[in-house]
Motif scaffolding. Structure first.
Motif, PDB file in Angstrom:
ATOM      1  N   LEU A   1      51.927 129.333  -4.617  1.00 37.72           N
ATOM      2  CA  LEU A   1      51.583 127.923  -4.797  1.00 37.72           C
ATOM      3  C   LEU A   1      50.091 127.698  -4.536  1.00 37.72           C
ATOM      4  CD1 LEU A   1      52.801 125.146  -5.444  1.00 37.72           C
ATOM      5  CD2 LEU A   1      53.319 124.889  -3.020  1.00 37.72           C
ATOM      6  N   LEU A   2      49.529 128.425  -3.573  1.00 29.36           N
ATOM      7  CA  LEU A   2      48.085 128.339  -3.317  1.00 29.36           C
ATOM      8  C   LEU A   2      47.283 128.859  -4.518  1.00 29.36           C
ATOM      9  CD1 LEU A   2      47.980 129.488   0.417  1.00 29.36           C
ATOM     10  CD2 LEU A   2      47.570 127.181  -0.466  1.00 29.36           C
ATOM     11  N   VAL A   3      47.783 129.917  -5.149  1.00 23.32           N
ATOM     12  CA  VAL A   3      47.118 130.447  -6.352  1.00 23.32           C
ATOM     13  C   VAL A   3      47.170 129.416  -7.473  1.00 23.32           C
ATOM     14  CG1 VAL A   3      47.266 132.226  -8.153  1.00 23.32           C
ATOM     15  CG2 VAL A   3      47.543 132.856  -5.751  1.00 23.32           C
ATOM     16  N   VAL A   4      48.330 128.753  -7.632  1.00 23.15           N
ATOM     17  CA  VAL A   4      48.474 127.708  -8.654  1.00 23.15           C
ATOM     18  C   VAL A   4      47.504 126.562  -8.357  1.00 23.15           C
ATOM     19  CG1 VAL A   4      50.072 125.979  -9.581  1.00 23.15           C
ATOM     20  CG2 VAL A   4      50.843 128.323  -9.247  1.00 23.15           C
TER      21      VAL A   4
ATOM     22  N   LEU B   1      54.288 123.739 -13.027  1.00 20.32           N
ATOM     23  CA  LEU B   1      54.554 125.038 -12.406  1.00 20.32           C
ATOM     24  C   LEU B   1      54.582 124.899 -10.886  1.00 20.32           C
ATOM     25  CD1 LEU B   1      54.984 128.078 -12.639  1.00 20.32           C
ATOM     26  CD2 LEU B   1      52.500 128.345 -12.761  1.00 20.32           C
ATOM     27  N   GLY B   2      53.648 124.103 -10.332  1.00 18.85           N
ATOM     28  CA  GLY B   2      53.648 123.844  -8.897  1.00 18.85           C
ATOM     29  C   GLY B   2      54.930 123.152  -8.445  1.00 18.85           C
ATOM     30  N   ASN B   3      55.382 122.155  -9.225  1.00 20.29           N
ATOM     31  CA  ASN B   3      56.646 121.469  -8.915  1.00 20.29           C
ATOM     32  C   ASN B   3      57.812 122.450  -8.909  1.00 20.29           C
ATOM     33  OD1 ASN B   3      55.292 119.035  -8.858  1.00 20.29           O
ATOM     34  ND2 ASN B   3      55.885 118.455 -10.914  1.00 20.29           N
ATOM     35  N   LEU B   4      57.828 123.335  -9.886  1.00 20.03           N
ATOM     36  CA  LEU B   4      58.884 124.332  -9.983  1.00 20.03           C
ATOM     37  C   LEU B   4      58.907 125.226  -8.749  1.00 20.03           C
ATOM     38  CD1 LEU B   4      61.068 125.800 -11.681  1.00 20.03           C
ATOM     39  CD2 LEU B   4      59.231 127.113 -12.721  1.00 20.03           C
ATOM     40  N   LEU B   5      57.740 125.651  -8.293  1.00 18.23           N
ATOM     41  CA  LEU B   5      57.666 126.490  -7.094  1.00 18.23           C
ATOM     42  C   LEU B   5      58.179 125.754  -5.859  1.00 18.23           C
ATOM     43  CD1 LEU B   5      54.262 128.334  -7.594  1.00 18.23           C
ATOM     44  CD2 LEU B   5      56.516 129.377  -7.435  1.00 18.23           C
ATOM     45  N   VAL B   6      57.820 124.480  -5.708  1.00 16.94           N
ATOM     46  CA  VAL B   6      58.282 123.702  -4.559  1.00 16.94           C
ATOM     47  C   VAL B   6      59.800 123.557  -4.583  1.00 16.94           C
ATOM     48  CG1 VAL B   6      58.268 121.389  -3.525  1.00 16.94           C
ATOM     49  CG2 VAL B   6      56.122 122.478  -4.146  1.00 16.94           C
ATOM     50  N   ILE B   7      60.368 123.314  -5.761  1.00 13.85           N
ATOM     51  CA  ILE B   7      61.825 123.198  -5.875  1.00 13.85           C
ATOM     52  C   ILE B   7      62.498 124.500  -5.450  1.00 13.85           C
ATOM     53  CG2 ILE B   7      63.725 122.992  -7.536  1.00 13.85           C
ATOM     54  CD1 ILE B   7      61.949 121.005  -9.086  1.00 13.85           C
ATOM     55  N   VAL B   8      61.976 125.621  -5.936  1.00  9.45           N
ATOM     56  CA  VAL B   8      62.573 126.917  -5.596  1.00  9.45           C
ATOM     57  C   VAL B   8      62.417 127.211  -4.102  1.00  9.45           C
ATOM     58  CG1 VAL B   8      62.390 129.408  -5.954  1.00  9.45           C
ATOM     59  CG2 VAL B   8      62.310 127.877  -7.911  1.00  9.45           C
ATOM     60  N   ILE B   9      61.252 126.915  -3.549  1.00  8.74           N
ATOM     61  CA  ILE B   9      61.014 127.187  -2.124  1.00  8.74           C
ATOM     62  C   ILE B   9      61.969 126.361  -1.259  1.00  8.74           C
ATOM     63  CG2 ILE B   9      59.365 126.930  -0.227  1.00  8.74           C
ATOM     64  CD1 ILE B   9      57.138 127.547  -2.356  1.00  8.74           C
ATOM     65  N   PHE B  10      61.987 125.040  -1.460  1.00  7.79           N
ATOM     66  CA  PHE B  10      62.799 124.167  -0.613  1.00  7.79           C
ATOM     67  C   PHE B  10      64.292 124.395  -0.815  1.00  7.79           C
ATOM     68  CE2 PHE B  10      59.607 120.446   0.105  1.00  7.79           C
ATOM     69  CZ  PHE B  10      58.735 121.317   0.714  1.00  7.79           C
ATOM     70  N   ALA B  11      64.726 124.321  -2.073  1.00  9.21           N
ATOM     71  CA  ALA B  11      66.166 124.436  -2.344  1.00  9.21           C
ATOM     72  C   ALA B  11      66.662 125.839  -2.045  1.00  9.21           C
ATOM     73  CB  ALA B  11      66.467 124.051  -3.794  1.00  9.21           C
ATOM     74  N   GLY B  12      65.880 126.851  -2.383  1.00 11.06           N
ATOM     75  CA  GLY B  12      66.295 128.221  -2.110  1.00 11.06           C
ATOM     76  C   GLY B  12      66.415 128.491  -0.624  1.00 11.06           C
ATOM     77  N   TYR B  13      65.428 128.043   0.143  1.00  9.09           N
ATOM     78  CA  TYR B  13      65.461 128.257   1.586  1.00  9.09           C
ATOM     79  C   TYR B  13      66.663 127.535   2.207  1.00  9.09           C
ATOM     80  CZ  TYR B  13      63.910 128.642   6.418  1.00  9.09           C
ATOM     81  OH  TYR B  13      63.848 128.925   7.752  1.00  9.09           O
ATOM     82  N   GLU B  14      66.862 126.264   1.819  1.00  4.89           N
ATOM     83  CA  GLU B  14      67.964 125.493   2.406  1.00  4.89           C
ATOM     84  C   GLU B  14      69.332 126.012   1.966  1.00  4.89           C
ATOM     85  OE1 GLU B  14      67.950 121.274   2.530  1.00  4.89           O
ATOM     86  OE2 GLU B  14      66.807 121.495   4.384  1.00  4.89           O
ATOM     87  N   ASN B  15      69.448 126.513   0.750  1.00  2.61           N
ATOM     88  CA  ASN B  15      70.745 127.003   0.265  1.00  2.61           C
ATOM     89  C   ASN B  15      71.094 128.384   0.783  1.00  2.61           C
ATOM     90  OD1 ASN B  15      71.916 124.930  -1.365  1.00  2.61           O
ATOM     91  ND2 ASN B  15      70.365 125.322  -2.914  1.00  2.61           N
ATOM     92  N   PHE B  16      70.078 129.240   0.974  1.00  7.31           N
ATOM     93  CA  PHE B  16      70.376 130.638   1.257  1.00  7.31           C
ATOM     94  C   PHE B  16      69.930 131.128   2.634  1.00  7.31           C
ATOM     95  CE2 PHE B  16      69.886 130.368  -3.414  1.00  7.31           C
ATOM     96  CZ  PHE B  16      71.210 130.605  -3.739  1.00  7.31           C
ATOM     97  N   VAL B  17      69.026 130.398   3.291  1.00 10.06           N
ATOM     98  CA  VAL B  17      68.520 130.893   4.578  1.00 10.06           C
ATOM     99  C   VAL B  17      68.929 129.965   5.714  1.00 10.06           C
ATOM    100  CG1 VAL B  17      66.486 131.611   5.890  1.00 10.06           C
ATOM    101  CG2 VAL B  17      66.581 132.042   3.431  1.00 10.06           C
ATOM    102  N   SER B  18      68.361 128.764   5.766  1.00 10.25           N
ATOM    103  CA  SER B  18      68.631 127.863   6.887  1.00 10.25           C
ATOM    104  C   SER B  18      68.212 126.447   6.512  1.00 10.25           C
ATOM    105  CB  SER B  18      67.836 128.329   8.111  1.00 10.25           C
ATOM    106  OG  SER B  18      68.060 127.481   9.203  1.00 10.25           O
ATOM    107  N   LYS B  19      68.803 125.472   7.171  1.00 11.54           N
ATOM    108  CA  LYS B  19      68.393 124.081   6.970  1.00 11.54           C
ATOM    109  C   LYS B  19      67.012 123.879   7.571  1.00 11.54           C
ATOM    110  CE  LYS B  19      72.221 122.831   5.080  1.00 11.54           C
ATOM    111  NZ  LYS B  19      72.226 122.901   3.644  1.00 11.54           N
TER     112      LYS B  19
END
Length: 196
Positions: free
Chosen positions: A31-34, A71-89
């Motif tokens: 996201l920083l690169v974007v 593309l930045g929005n897409l990365l944020v969606i994947v980061i937030f939703a992926g982390y909350e769905n698969f790692v931890s709240k």
């Protein structure tokens, strides 16, 4: 002994979800690169602007900025939703007034739909850029490349429709199983959370 071994194995498997966390941190670096690319493209647009700049050239540059922002929005969606769905709240975001309304409500199915929707939007922006560039280039433009991008765009659209259809069928099946279970309790209905 067997129960202890099984319990230890299950704890290790459950803890393995944390192996995904560094991947989401890596996406933050992406996201920083974007962000850097966005400001590079913005600087190119602003520094190259003059009253003689063609409208098509400005349009292409603005579409590039929109493409990078999507593309930045897409990365944020994947980061937030992926982390909350698969790692931890994310406890840090629970009480924040800036917490996105979809956060915590996007399951794996919703994440797929948001991803394919973002890919379709990015694809449309790239096709718009091609369309604007074709007007300026005339017959010298690579129409084969455009044809491939149009085909890819329709592949994304078709994939989105098929994902939505599969989710719809799965939800309908779940409702039918729950209804059958209510009518005949001997029928086992799977957990509703599996489909959501």
């Amino acid at each position: 002994m067997r129960d202890t071994l099984e319990n230890g194995l299950e704890r290790a498997l459950f803890a393995s979800r944390w192996l995904l966390a560094p991947m989401y941190v890596g996406l933050v670096a992406g996201l920083l690169v974007v962000l850097a690319k966005f400001f590079t493209a913005l600087w190119k647009l602003v520094s190259g602007f003059s009253l003689t700049t063609e409208a098509e050239e400005i349009t292409v540059d603005l579409l590039s900025l929109i493409d990078i922002a999507l593309l930045g929005n897409l990365l944020v969606i994947v980061i937030f939703a992926g982390y909350e769905n698969f790692v931890s709240k994310m406890k840090a975001a629970e009480q924040s007034e800036d917490r996105p309304s979809w956060m915590g409500h996007v399951d794996f199915s919703g994440l797929k739909m948001k991803l394919i929707g973002s890919l379709v939007a990015i694809s449309v922006i790239l096709l718009l850029k091609d369309f604007v560039a074709v007007e300026g280039a005339g017959e010298d433009y690579d129409y084969t490349g455009i044809a491939w991008r149009i085909g890819l765009h329709f592949t994304f659209v078709l994939s989105g429709v098929l994902f939505a259809l599969m989710d719809y069928i799965g939800a309908k099946r779940q409702v039918l199983l729950a209804t059958a279970h209510d009518a005949h309790p001997s029928i086992q209905a799977p957990e509703l959370d599996e489909v959501e």
